[in-house]
Design an enzyme around this catalytic site. Structure first.
Site, PDB file in Angstrom:
ATOM      1  N   HIS A  81      48.765  42.870  30.481  1.00 46.17           N
ATOM      2  CA  HIS A  81      48.517  42.632  31.906  1.00 46.17           C
ATOM      3  C   HIS A  81      48.894  41.186  32.236  1.00 46.17           C
ATOM      4  CE1 HIS A  81      47.024  42.873  35.859  1.00 46.17           C
ATOM      5  NE2 HIS A  81      45.912  43.552  35.656  1.00 46.17           N
ATOM      6  N   HIS A 117      48.830  39.942  38.875  1.00 51.28           N
ATOM      7  CA  HIS A 117      47.659  39.846  39.768  1.00 51.28           C
ATOM      8  C   HIS A 117      46.881  38.539  39.678  1.00 51.28           C
ATOM      9  CE1 HIS A 117      47.525  44.547  39.711  1.00 51.28           C
ATOM     10  NE2 HIS A 117      48.645  44.051  40.240  1.00 51.28           N
ATOM     11  N   TYR A 124      45.951  36.830  36.953  1.00 56.06           N
ATOM     12  CA  TYR A 124      45.102  36.638  35.778  1.00 56.06           C
ATOM     13  C   TYR A 124      45.762  35.618  34.841  1.00 56.06           C
ATOM     14  CZ  TYR A 124      42.653  40.565  37.821  1.00 56.06           C
ATOM     15  OH  TYR A 124      41.971  41.374  38.694  1.00 56.06           O
TER      16      TYR A 124
END
Length: 345
Positions: free
Chosen positions: A173, A176, A178
């Site tokens: 991931h 977004h 992060y």
């Protein structure tokens, strides 16, 4: 429908081109990060009804990686062991399941991380509140090079644990806003070292380490323009950004990518193309489409080769049997977040 076709992607034989998008469900014990037994039925039911690939909710790679309560982990033996029943049941139903590995960086609070100060490229506090708990984001610790190497090791260990738990692969991931994405923020990364001069170095080193540990063919990467804590942000030069990050994926041998758009058909600011169309312009590998997709939009995009797989979120919460409904031309239920136990059906 092309959406309902079986397809082989790398070593994965998928029973359809439908992907279950990663959605935070907070199915884990608050203290241990071990998943709740209901998680087994939640994922297995989607596989049973024909979902080709399931990407799990974000799984923390360490205690400090957590951004809210109830986040599962893959950094302890107990956590790894608990996932084995999930993967076994998904495989029994003919599905493929991918563990999404996650570190939120500065978008957290020490009350969530077990007293550990959140980390970031530089000591810049985010605006806003943590998910579910509603605590203001804390001032993060600027990561030392030792901290950076530890996080790279954490992702690598979690990927190895995912393989031990029976997962078919992992998704890194990097979207977004992060931690991995934070290294790409000019307003968060003020570093003067190599990780400041090259905003993609942290991402590249994580991808290379994970690929070396489990094989690049088992690694998917999620990336985005959108940042959770900075909703008005947009790339000033979207084509340049996309070209640069795709080059990172090529150098590390990544073959499957997951560009994350909030609205699939919305063009990028200052550009005539959508995120997925721009990616397709410069990427020859496999693309997973996502962004409030409907089956109709997905079918159109698959037919023209813009994407190879289509990820659905809310539609698969309200319709565990979405693939079956499409095959039988049955109506699709609208998502209703107030429905009783909606997230477990």
């Amino acid at each position: 429908m092309k959406l309902l076709e079986t397809v082989k992607i790398n070593q994965w034989n998928l029973q359809s081109r439908v992907v279950m998008a990663p959605m935070t469900r907070s199915f884990a014990d608050l203290e241990t990060g071990v998943i709740h037994p209901d998680t087994v039925a939640y994922y297995a039911k989607r596989a049973k009804h024909g979902v080709g690939m399931i990407i799990t909710e974000g799984i923390a790679v360490s205690p400090e990686a957590r951004g809210t309560i109830g986040i599962p982990g893959l950094y302890t033996e107990d956590q790894t062991e608990a996932w084995k029943e999930v993967t076994a049941q998904v495989h029994q139903e003919g599905g493929i399941i991918i563990a999404q590995l996650w570190h939120v960086g500065r978008l957290s609070h020490s009350a969530i991380t077990g007293g550990l100060q959140p980390v970031a490229p530089s000591a810049v506090q985010a605006n806003g509140l943590t998910h579910r708990v509603g605590l203001p984001y804390e001032m993060p610790k600027a990561m030392s090079e030792e901290d950076i190497q530890k996080v790279i090791q954490d992702f690598t260990k979690a990927a190895i644990n995912a393989q031990l738990a029976g997962f078919d692969g992992v998704e890194i991931h990097a979207a977004h806003g992060y931690l991995i994405d934070q290294f790409q923020f000019p307003w968060v990364n003020f570093r003067k070292d190599a990780y400041g001069r090259n905003k993609y170095l942290f991402l590249e080193e994580i991808l290379q380490a994970v690929a070396n540990s489990i094989g690049a063919e088992r690694v998917i990467v999620r990336f985005s323009e959108h940042k959770d804590d900075t909703p008005l942000f947009f790339w000033e030069q979207p084509e340049k950004e996309v070209i640069e990050i795709l080059d990172v994926f090529r150098r590390t041998g990544i073959q499957v990518i997951h560009p994350s758009a909030q609205t699939y058909r919305k063009p990028l600011a200052g550009h005539e193309l959508t995120l997925h169309a721009l990616v397709r312009k410069h990427w020859e590998g496999v693309v997973i489409g996502v962004g409030e997709l409907t089956p109709e939009i997905a079918e159109e995009s698959l037919a023209k080769g813009e994407i190879q797989l289509a990820a659905f979120g809310r539609l698969l919460l309200s319709n565990a049997d979405l693939v079956k409904r499409l095959k039988e031309d049955k109506s699709i239920k609208d998502y209703n977040p107030k429905s009783d136990l909606q997230h477990l059906r």
